[in-house]
Write an enzyme that holds these catalytic residues in place. Sequence first.
Site, short mmCIF file in Angstrom:
data_model
loop_
_atom_site.label_atom_id
_atom_site.label_comp_id
_atom_site.label_asym_id
_atom_site.label_seq_id
_atom_site.Cartn_x
_atom_site.Cartn_y
_atom_site.Cartn_z
N ASN A 13 48.17 32.42 48.18
CA ASN A 13 49.30 32.05 47.32
C ASN A 13 50.30 33.20 47.37
O ASN A 13 50.06 34.25 46.77
CB ASN A 13 48.78 31.82 45.89
CG ASN A 13 49.91 31.57 44.90
OD1 ASN A 13 51.08 31.42 45.30
ND2 ASN A 13 49.57 31.55 43.63
N GLU A 169 40.47 30.55 38.27
CA GLU A 169 41.20 31.81 38.24
C GLU A 169 41.25 32.34 36.81
O GLU A 169 42.10 31.90 36.01
CB GLU A 169 42.64 31.62 38.74
CG GLU A 169 42.73 31.15 40.18
CD GLU A 169 44.03 31.61 40.85
OE1 GLU A 169 43.93 32.18 41.93
OE2 GLU A 169 45.12 31.41 40.28
N SER A 214 42.35 38.82 41.97
CA SER A 214 42.07 40.14 42.53
C SER A 214 41.05 40.13 43.67
O SER A 214 40.27 41.08 43.82
CB SER A 214 41.63 41.12 41.43
OG SER A 214 42.69 41.33 40.51
P1 13P Z 1 45.87 38.16 42.95
O1 13P Z 1 44.95 37.93 44.14
O2 13P Z 1 47.10 38.92 43.29
O3 13P Z 1 45.12 38.69 41.77
O4 13P Z 1 46.41 36.70 42.52
C1 13P Z 1 45.51 35.67 42.36
C2 13P Z 1 46.26 34.41 42.19
O5 13P Z 1 46.95 34.20 41.20
C3 13P Z 1 46.16 33.41 43.28
O6 13P Z 1 46.70 32.19 42.90
#
Ligand code: 13P
Length: 252
Positions: A13, A169, A214
Amino acid sequence: MAGEPRRPLVAGNWKMNGLMTSVSEVSKIAAGARDLAQRVELLVCPPATLIAAFAVTVRGSPLRIGGQDCHSEARGAFTGDLAAEMLKDAGASAVIVGHSERRRYHDENDTDVRAKTMAAMRAGLMTIVCIGETRAEREAGATLSRIEQQFHDSLPVAADEKSLVIAYEPVWAIGTGLIPTTADVAEVHGFLRKQLVTRYRSAGEAIRILYGGSVKPVNAKELLGTANVDGALVGGASLKAEDFLGIAATYG
Ligand code: 13P
């Protein structure tokens, strides 16, 4: 089909990052996707301005291109919005809906997310529906009840493994460098698997559940090796081909 191993999916993403110059980065990802195609499916979701250019760039490779959001209607007077059909027309084969940043900054609720999910499926896009608890909900011991509510209210009545992917998430893990313990991830993913099977029967066994928040090359093995984790939805680390492919190579 029930009983068949689920094919892992590693999705990037890109959020509000990337310009036309990023075509070179996505070419590198497409080249890496060829080497990994036997074992893992790869998807990059750039800003909508880049979907068409990326789709042309990766043509002939197994890398898929997706959107980050869509409107629930197919057309109409909705200034600034994009229909799922338009994403498809631009070359997307998937779309993320219900991301916590959309829920937070655009006030999207579960009912909106379900309408978008149904619109994306109507357009023939593989739809990645994001759910996850906030820090306050986790601290209050309300993680599973929040997940259950989001599951119940955001998802359509009918779906299968081609049309639907779930992304767990935890909001507090996004962009923070914090990750849940593998026990916590296993608990939520196991809970989601049960919900999927109850709602979609045998298709519920085949629908993939991604972990997002993350994910980096250094923690990918641990997270992706957890029960019922069928891949990752990667933010920051998906912007660099080396990091993104490093995460996908966990399946190598
Ligand atoms: P990060 O991997 O930057 O923490 O973002 C995760 C995310 O929101 C993917 O949709």
